[in-house]
Enzyme design. Structure first.
Site, mmCIF file in Angstrom:
data_model
loop_
_atom_site.group_PDB
_atom_site.id
_atom_site.type_symbol
_atom_site.label_atom_id
_atom_site.label_comp_id
_atom_site.label_asym_id
_atom_site.label_seq_id
_atom_site.Cartn_x
_atom_site.Cartn_y
_atom_site.Cartn_z
ATOM 1 C CG ASP A 139 -34.476 -4.161 26.234
ATOM 2 O OD1 ASP A 139 -35.288 -3.990 25.319
ATOM 3 O OD2 ASP A 139 -33.806 -5.203 26.352
ATOM 4 C CG ASP A 173 -37.478 -1.911 30.186
ATOM 5 O OD1 ASP A 173 -36.268 -1.586 30.241
ATOM 6 O OD2 ASP A 173 -38.192 -1.651 29.199
ATOM 7 C CD GLU A 224 -33.563 2.415 27.341
ATOM 8 O OE1 GLU A 224 -33.541 2.469 28.579
ATOM 9 O OE2 GLU A 224 -34.121 1.516 26.705
ATOM 10 C CG ASP A 272 -37.030 2.669 29.028
ATOM 11 O OD1 ASP A 272 -37.346 2.140 27.953
ATOM 12 O OD2 ASP A 272 -36.964 3.903 29.177
#
Length: 660
Positions: A514, A512, A434, A510
């Site tokens: 997202d 998280d 990403e 990541d």
């Protein structure tokens, strides 16, 4: 029109053992009751590991119940100083109540054990119709009976016994409503009990079970005075050994001069096979780890280093041949038993060890004895070197064959792809990363021989309802398809996989919200348009950490450390461990990674990309779950499913653990 109200009364709090009954699959394997009985066996084995028991007896009864007895110390029956209940009752009725905590400060009842969380036997109790515990302790016999996790007969003294006659017997009647099959897996029980006997020299383990149509019971007894060496000989009885079995047992004698604690270490037996294969087995504190983990990686590293040093020392390597770790280890048959003070497993079923320091521990205690043995047995060492070199030459020939298969009409690879040097798909890996900044770190962190990087800009298209003809209109999807060398296909197609360029395709996003969204979008792409890659086990999800803990040096013997945590729970576990080690809060700092791009290449390599220390989850769809998987993808990714998504979020929203 009625609407569901979300108010204070909507929140349900599960108490005691209710969470186990509500979601048994979170705590144990639910194919059959074998695993909940394994928890009781593990407790008896921990008594033997501590040197307090010499016998473990398991009996399956006619009524479907199973009993486990040992001649250990007996579970304490007195009142707990703070809870005010008998300790034996607490052990079987409270999650996170056990005698295996506080290992660092010496207050634990067990120095080494497989138990970590105090969850085991309370789960057994929760999922049983009835459970009876009989304890012989300090000249008295006690009994307590449970049903569905609740006490139905309080702790009572039922008789007297000799002071030296101590121990515990637990009889379990599993509740069939929680299991797909009510029958125990006899092969799994036999394998488990035989392994306990192997790993506990001097301990006799037996299994008694009824035989249909016969009055006498079938009794099997295991006792291995020669430990791992004789056990490995049993495992490879069908295979052909190339060299004699080597065994070693090495534990840290003084933890002050090392990063490890006194008593930690490993015992192993290994050999190389000419033909055939072996079911290699590994254990941590007597707990079987069928999916391996960092202790196996440590043994692999030690074996490769020792054989590689031997080859170089004796100048045995032909020109142009490079021996890799798998060339050395692919024909190794081994049994490994590691002792780790604070083991961390993947999941409550403890199938895989995840401690990063276990790799260093096993490598440290295994390498020197093996290298010494090779140099004391030159002919044996040369035979092993010859096997490794042959394997390396075969691998290099297979790469050349793969090159010949490639036609001239292959699509031009995307410019942003940083490819690897090797063309052997058995070892090649592609990381879909990403963001460009993270892609830059990943390029520096990778092993350029076998790891390729494809950075993805922004979020990939939701391809769940996109027709295959329109897929290549999206640049990211086009680049992914060209890079992996396989065309999009449907579930019932028989696609040509001869152009596949990577054995592992890993999604790296990541840690998280997202990042999770990008994961789902890419998993949707592979599930819908590259199903053969999923079913063949080529798709993986990398798990980067969310936190880093920097621990200052603790004097000369304890250098500075960097510890990584996958999530908040793992961070809490690390902080608890540091507290037990006596590290002050001022002596460490916690930082949170905002994204992969914030990690420097060394951190990314250690935590996420290096095969020995990363966490890489393989994406698989169980045979029985195809319909359910299709239903979930449709609900989450389908364009016309907004109403069902909303209903699902209203129903399940309070169970989500969202990191905002």
């Amino acid at each position: 029109m009625t609407t569901s109200r979300y108010s204070e009364s909507s929140i349900t709090v599960l108490k005691g053992l209710e969470p186990v009954k509500e979601r048994p699959g979170m705590y144990t394997r639910t194919e059959n009751p074998t695993h909940i009985c394994q928890e009781v066996i593990d407790n008896a084995a921990d008594e033997a590991l501590g040197g307090f028991a010499t016998e473990i007896k398991v009996e399956i009864h006619e009524d479907g119940s199973l009993s486990v007895s040992d001649n250990g110390r007996g579970i304490p029956v007195g009142l707990h100083p703070t809870e005010g209940l008998p300790v034996v009752e607490l052990v079987f009725t409270r999650l996170h109540a056990g005698g295996k905590f506080n290992k660092k400060d010496g207050d634990s009842a067990y120095a080494f054990s497989g138990g970590l969380h105090g969850v085991g036997v309370s789960v057994t109790n929760a999922l049983s119709k009835r459970l009876e515990v009989t304890v012989k302790r300090e000249g008295k016999i006690y009994r307590i009976v449970f049903a569905g996790g609740d006490v139905i007969e309080p702790l009572t003294e039922i008789g007297k016994c000799a002071i030296k006659n101590s121990g515990t017997e637990v009889r379990v009647w599993p509740n069939s409503q929680y299991f797909e099959s009510p029958s125990y897996s006899i092969p799994e029980l036999e394998r488990l009990l035989r392994a306990k006997a192997v790993l506990l020299p001097g301990v006799t383990v037996s299994l008694m079970r009824p035989v249909k149509g016969q009055a006498d019971k079938n009794t099997q007894t295991w006792h291995y005075p020669n430990g791992l060496k004789s056990y490995l000989a049993d495992l490879i009885s069908e295979a052909q050994e190339a060299v004699p079995v080597f065994s070693s047992e090495n534990y840290i004698s003084d933890g002050h001069d090392t990063d490890f604690s006194k008593g930690e270490g490993a015992a192993f037996a290994l050999t190389w096979l000419e033909e055939g294969s072996s079911n290699n087995e590994s254990y941590v504190n007597l707990i079987p780890t069928p999916l391996g983990g960092t202790h196996e990686a440590g043994l692999k590293q030690a074996v490769f280093q020792a054989v590689s040093n031997f080859i170089n020392h004796h100048n045995l390597l032909p020109r142009g041949v490079k021996v890799q770790s798998d060339d050395v280890f692919s024909r190794v048959a081994f049994v490994l038993s590691a002792r780790v003070l604070d083991p961390q497993f993947q999941g409550q079923t403890k199938d895989k060890l995840t401690n990063r320091d276990a790799l260093k521990l096993v490598a440290a205690v295994s390498g020197d004895p093996l290298e010494l043995w090779l140099n004391q047995n030159i002919e044996t060492g040369k035979k092993i070197a010859e096997l490794a070199i042959k394997q390396a030459q075969a691998r290099m020939r297979s790469v050349k064959k793969i090159e010949k298969k490639k036609g001239s009409g292959v699509a031009v690879l995307p410019g942003k792809l940083t490819d690897c040097e090797s063309e052997d798909i058995r070892e090649n890996e592609l990381f879909l990363v990403e963001g460009d900044s993270a892609g830059g770190s990943a390029k520096l962190a990778r092993d350029k021989a076998t790891q390729a990087i494809l950075p993805l800009r922004g979020k990939v298209l939701n391809s769940f309802e996109v027709h295959q003809d329109q897929l290549f209109g999206n640049t990211e999807i086009h680049d992914i398809a060209v890079a992996i060398g396989v065309d999009p296909h449907n579930e019932n197609d028989n696609p040509d996989l001869s152009g596949l360029r990577y054995g592992k395709i890993a999604i790296l996003s990541d840690a998280d919200v997202d990042g999770s969204h990008i994961q789902v979008l890419l998993l949707t792409l592979f599930y819908k348009h590259f199903p053969k890659l999923v079913s063949d086990g080529h798709i993986y999800v990398a798990q980067p950490p969310l936190f880093r803990v920097d621990v200052n040096a603790q004097g000369k013997s304890k250098p500075a450390r960097k510890l990584y945590a996958l999530d908040q729970a793992e961070l809490d576990s690390i902080l608890e461990r540091l507290q037990k080690e006596g590290v002050k809060e001022t002596a460490y700092s916690i930082s949170r990674f905002k994204g992969l791009g914030e990690m420097n290449p060394d951190q990314l390599k250690d935590t996420t990309m290096h095969p020995d220390t990363r966490r890489l989850l393989q994406v698989k769809i169980p045979v029985t779950a195809h319909e359910q998987t299709q239903h979930i993808f449709t609900k989450l990714m389908g364009k016309g499913e907004a109403a069902s998504r909303r209903a699902w979020m209203e129903a399940e929203g309070d169970t989500a653990e969202v990191d905002i």
